[in-house]
Design a protein around this motif. Sequence first.
Motif, PDB file in Angstrom:
ATOM      1  N   LEU A   1      -1.398  -6.607 -43.597  1.00  0.00           N
ATOM      2  CA  LEU A   1      -0.940  -7.650 -42.683  1.00  0.00           C
ATOM      3  C   LEU A   1      -1.820  -8.903 -42.739  1.00  0.00           C
ATOM      4  N   ASP A   2      -3.047  -8.820 -42.214  1.00  0.00           N
ATOM      5  CA  ASP A   2      -3.904 -10.000 -42.076  1.00  0.00           C
ATOM      6  C   ASP A   2      -4.175 -10.675 -43.420  1.00  0.00           C
ATOM      7  N   ASN A   3      -3.888 -11.966 -43.471  1.00  0.00           N
ATOM      8  CA  ASN A   3      -4.096 -12.801 -44.662  1.00  0.00           C
ATOM      9  C   ASN A   3      -3.321 -12.320 -45.884  1.00  0.00           C
ATOM     10  N   THR A   4      -2.324 -11.472 -45.649  1.00  0.00           N
ATOM     11  CA  THR A   4      -1.414 -11.049 -46.719  1.00  0.00           C
ATOM     12  C   THR A   4       0.008 -11.465 -46.375  1.00  0.00           C
ATOM     13  N   LEU A   5       0.485 -11.065 -45.188  1.00  0.00           N
ATOM     14  CA  LEU A   5       1.821 -11.477 -44.744  1.00  0.00           C
ATOM     15  C   LEU A   5       1.785 -12.794 -43.971  1.00  0.00           C
ATOM     16  N   TYR A   6       0.605 -13.203 -43.589  1.00  0.00           N
ATOM     17  CA  TYR A   6       0.425 -14.456 -42.863  1.00  0.00           C
ATOM     18  C   TYR A   6      -1.031 -14.866 -43.034  1.00  0.00           C
ATOM     19  N   SER A   7      -1.369 -16.052 -42.595  1.00  0.00           N
ATOM     20  CA  SER A   7      -2.753 -16.532 -42.647  1.00  0.00           C
ATOM     21  C   SER A   7      -3.393 -16.311 -41.283  1.00  0.00           C
ATOM     22  N   GLY A   8      -4.514 -15.595 -41.262  1.00  0.00           N
ATOM     23  CA  GLY A   8      -5.199 -15.339 -40.003  1.00  0.00           C
ATOM     24  C   GLY A   8      -5.446 -13.861 -39.789  1.00  0.00           C
ATOM     25  N   VAL A   9      -6.204 -13.565 -38.725  1.00  0.00           N
ATOM     26  CA  VAL A   9      -6.554 -12.192 -38.366  1.00  0.00           C
ATOM     27  C   VAL A   9      -5.963 -11.903 -36.989  1.00  0.00           C
ATOM     28  N   LEU A  10      -5.076 -10.943 -36.921  1.00  0.00           N
ATOM     29  CA  LEU A  10      -4.334 -10.670 -35.694  1.00  0.00           C
ATOM     30  C   LEU A  10      -5.266 -10.372 -34.528  1.00  0.00           C
TER      31      LEU A  10
ATOM     32  N   HIS B   1      -3.036 -13.725 -62.437  1.00  0.00           N
ATOM     33  CA  HIS B   1      -2.779 -15.166 -62.428  1.00  0.00           C
ATOM     34  C   HIS B   1      -2.167 -15.617 -63.744  1.00  0.00           C
ATOM     35  N   THR B   2      -2.687 -15.111 -64.863  1.00  0.00           N
ATOM     36  CA  THR B   2      -2.187 -15.519 -66.184  1.00  0.00           C
ATOM     37  C   THR B   2      -0.770 -15.016 -66.430  1.00  0.00           C
ATOM     38  N   LEU B   3      -0.474 -13.799 -66.003  1.00  0.00           N
ATOM     39  CA  LEU B   3       0.840 -13.201 -66.269  1.00  0.00           C
ATOM     40  C   LEU B   3       1.937 -13.727 -65.357  1.00  0.00           C
ATOM     41  N   PHE B   4       1.573 -14.099 -64.134  1.00  0.00           N
ATOM     42  CA  PHE B   4       2.593 -14.427 -63.150  1.00  0.00           C
ATOM     43  C   PHE B   4       2.669 -15.916 -62.815  1.00  0.00           C
ATOM     44  N   MET B   5       1.901 -16.756 -63.502  1.00  0.00           N
ATOM     45  CA  MET B   5       1.960 -18.177 -63.214  1.00  0.00           C
ATOM     46  C   MET B   5       3.345 -18.735 -63.543  1.00  0.00           C
ATOM     47  N   LYS B   6       3.694 -19.836 -62.867  1.00  0.00           N
ATOM     48  CA  LYS B   6       5.038 -20.385 -63.010  1.00  0.00           C
ATOM     49  C   LYS B   6       5.317 -20.812 -64.439  1.00  0.00           C
ATOM     50  N   ARG B   7       4.364 -21.491 -65.080  1.00  0.00           N
ATOM     51  CA  ARG B   7       4.527 -21.899 -66.473  1.00  0.00           C
ATOM     52  C   ARG B   7       3.444 -21.216 -67.293  1.00  0.00           C
TER      53      ARG B   7
ATOM     54  N   VAL C   1      -1.675 -16.593 -35.628  1.00  0.00           N
ATOM     55  CA  VAL C   1      -1.581 -16.416 -37.071  1.00  0.00           C
ATOM     56  C   VAL C   1      -0.517 -17.373 -37.615  1.00  0.00           C
ATOM     57  N   VAL C   2      -0.708 -17.827 -38.854  1.00  0.00           N
ATOM     58  CA  VAL C   2       0.119 -18.898 -39.409  1.00  0.00           C
ATOM     59  C   VAL C   2       1.010 -18.364 -40.528  1.00  0.00           C
ATOM     60  N   LEU C   3       2.305 -18.634 -40.418  1.00  0.00           N
ATOM     61  CA  LEU C   3       3.244 -18.289 -41.481  1.00  0.00           C
ATOM     62  C   LEU C   3       3.331 -19.486 -42.423  1.00  0.00           C
ATOM     63  N   THR C   4       2.514 -19.490 -43.456  1.00  0.00           N
ATOM     64  CA  THR C   4       2.521 -20.588 -44.416  1.00  0.00           C
ATOM     65  C   THR C   4       3.763 -20.485 -45.306  1.00  0.00           C
ATOM     66  N   PRO C   5       4.110 -21.543 -46.028  1.00  0.00           N
ATOM     67  CA  PRO C   5       5.259 -21.450 -46.946  1.00  0.00           C
ATOM     68  C   PRO C   5       5.114 -20.321 -47.964  1.00  0.00           C
ATOM     69  N   GLY C   6       3.900 -20.115 -48.482  1.00  0.00           N
ATOM     70  CA  GLY C   6       3.698 -19.033 -49.443  1.00  0.00           C
ATOM     71  C   GLY C   6       3.884 -17.675 -48.824  1.00  0.00           C
ATOM     72  N   HIS C   7       3.374 -17.486 -47.603  1.00  0.00           N
ATOM     73  CA  HIS C   7       3.540 -16.200 -46.919  1.00  0.00           C
ATOM     74  C   HIS C   7       5.003 -15.968 -46.539  1.00  0.00           C
ATOM     75  N   LYS C   8       5.687 -17.031 -46.153  1.00  0.00           N
ATOM     76  CA  LYS C   8       7.115 -16.888 -45.844  1.00  0.00           C
ATOM     77  C   LYS C   8       7.886 -16.453 -47.085  1.00  0.00           C
ATOM     78  N   LEU C   9       7.540 -17.040 -48.235  1.00  0.00           N
ATOM     79  CA  LEU C   9       8.201 -16.667 -49.484  1.00  0.00           C
ATOM     80  C   LEU C   9       7.952 -15.198 -49.816  1.00  0.00           C
TER      81      LEU C   9
ATOM     82  N   ALA D   1      -2.533 -18.345 -50.063  1.00  0.00           N
ATOM     83  CA  ALA D   1      -1.273 -18.628 -49.368  1.00  0.00           C
ATOM     84  C   ALA D   1      -0.404 -19.545 -50.215  1.00  0.00           C
ATOM     85  N   ASP D   2      -0.137 -19.136 -51.441  1.00  0.00           N
ATOM     86  CA  ASP D   2       0.729 -19.928 -52.301  1.00  0.00           C
ATOM     87  C   ASP D   2       1.875 -19.038 -52.795  1.00  0.00           C
ATOM     88  N   GLU D   3       2.561 -19.460 -53.837  1.00  0.00           N
ATOM     89  CA  GLU D   3       3.746 -18.732 -54.290  1.00  0.00           C
ATOM     90  C   GLU D   3       3.421 -17.600 -55.255  1.00  0.00           C
TER      91      GLU D   3
END
Length: 561
Positions: free
Chosen positions: A213-222, A14-20, A230-238, A337-339
């Motif tokens: 796959l589950d909760n990594t590429l999308y939100s939910g358990v196949l 989190h510290t190394l890869f945060m946006k700012r 399963v939900v393709l959130t904006p973060g998972h889509k990115l 499920a964020d960036e």
Amino acid sequence: MGVMSSIESLGWQHTLFMKRLNRFELLKLRPDWPCAKISLRVYRNHGVEQVLSALPPFLGFGGFIAEVWTGDYDDSLTFPPASADASLVWIDFSRYATLATGELIDWFLARLDALRATDNGALIVANDPDDTPRAAAINQALSDWAKRTPRVALLGLAKITSGLGAAAFDARRQKLTATRLSDAACLEAARELGLSVLPEMFAPPLKALAVDLDNTLYSGVLGEDGAAGVVLTPGHKLLQEKLVELQSRGLLIVIVSKNELADVQALFAERTDFPLRPETVSDWRVSWNGKAAGIREAAAALRISEDAFLLIDDNLGELTSVAAELPRVRLVYAAAADEETAAALDYFPGLSGRSASRTDALRASDLQANRKREALAVTATDPASYLKSLGVEIVLAMNPAEDRGRLAEMCIKTNQFNLALARLDELMVDRYLVDPERRAVMVFMKDRLADSGSVAALFARREAGVLHIDELCISCRAMGRHLEDIMIAAAIEGAVAELAVETVRFTHAVGPRNQPARAWLASFAAVDLGDQPGHVDLAWRQPRLSSMLVDPPVSIKWNKS
């Protein structure tokens, strides 16, 4: 490379890869795993301390620690006679306002050439951070220079300041820090230097991404929510878009998931909104077995080592289990499920500095074609008919200067078929390209199933009438096709003809993985190598060797361009 603790590194992400970036949080991070030391010399005409003070956590994440020497402010760029593992040229180009743009470029490149001629280490040059036509001309000249100069990288200040906008410079703090760059820009420069540029020069790049796959590429358990649930959130889509981008740059994508294979196949068939498509995936390891086992199986199928993998997973238990069984597999915790997960791949050592080559782009399709080749080999009556059925074309290039980076990459990365284990870097490779007593040969291959790109490299020099084969490498992708003798014989024949020699001497080393190369030489030379390193001499024009290139079952030609 240092051996870092992958589990401990998860807490750093989190510290190394945060946006700012936050300097206070960064300075709390201190690696408690062994780190490889590298020496870094800095030549500068403005303040660099704000960058260097933030560098240790980024380097430590990749398993490195730097011993830094910083020179005095010097607008003249007089380099003392010294060498280090790496040198950084950190220049504020605005200090040369009285020079015309062309004059400045000519002078600066001449100084860099002088440093390159006397320093055998890696050379890093920070480009111009300003958004002006003059800066653009300087940066274009630097980019062109870096392409033609061995073992050089650019530190992209222009990209950093463009991303930061008005926050890139801080004139108010210039008297305190001795640089126009803001603290945010200096932190970003430290991140690029420590996570991207230096690891790219001193550590082997990652080759494959193992993705849950589950909760990594999308939100939910196949298995519970179904393909539609399963939900393709904006973060998972990115994240999926980032995986597609990395695949286009040569990374192999492997799905490693505890699910039913039929459910996964239905998921990708139904969810056409997923950016990651089945054709983007090089291997599927979907079962209820452990993920370490899946990575091992994928490594064997893709013919790469397990330590070339990065695992992306939302389950800390799974990450811990893989770290225990495969401690050199790198890890990314897909926490939410964020960036942030996609950002981790933007900066992760071994990924962030990777640029696509022609061979990288071909790798995935070539590996898929290998399965078809293996099936054909089973039904073929003999090796010659097998090769003819494939329609193999071998193209050789003598001293291809444009492929200097790829030649070095093959020497450094190839383990199984690496005869001398010389590990030639770009500077060493350059000697074979320019010395009239030396030759470098690159071998390209394709067949009716796929274009394999560059698959082999040979480095030779003439000394006392003997052609010394100082290094010989073949990519693991090209092994097992019964082509080693033909490729190598053709490459040697070209070097023998140019250097007018009759005896060929092979240098062979003993390493933990290069038994395939040693076994080939023992068979090719009809000798027993024993278990020690040494040399093997062959009279090249003997009929047994010459006959290898008479009516071969493949097409062989030299690239004359």
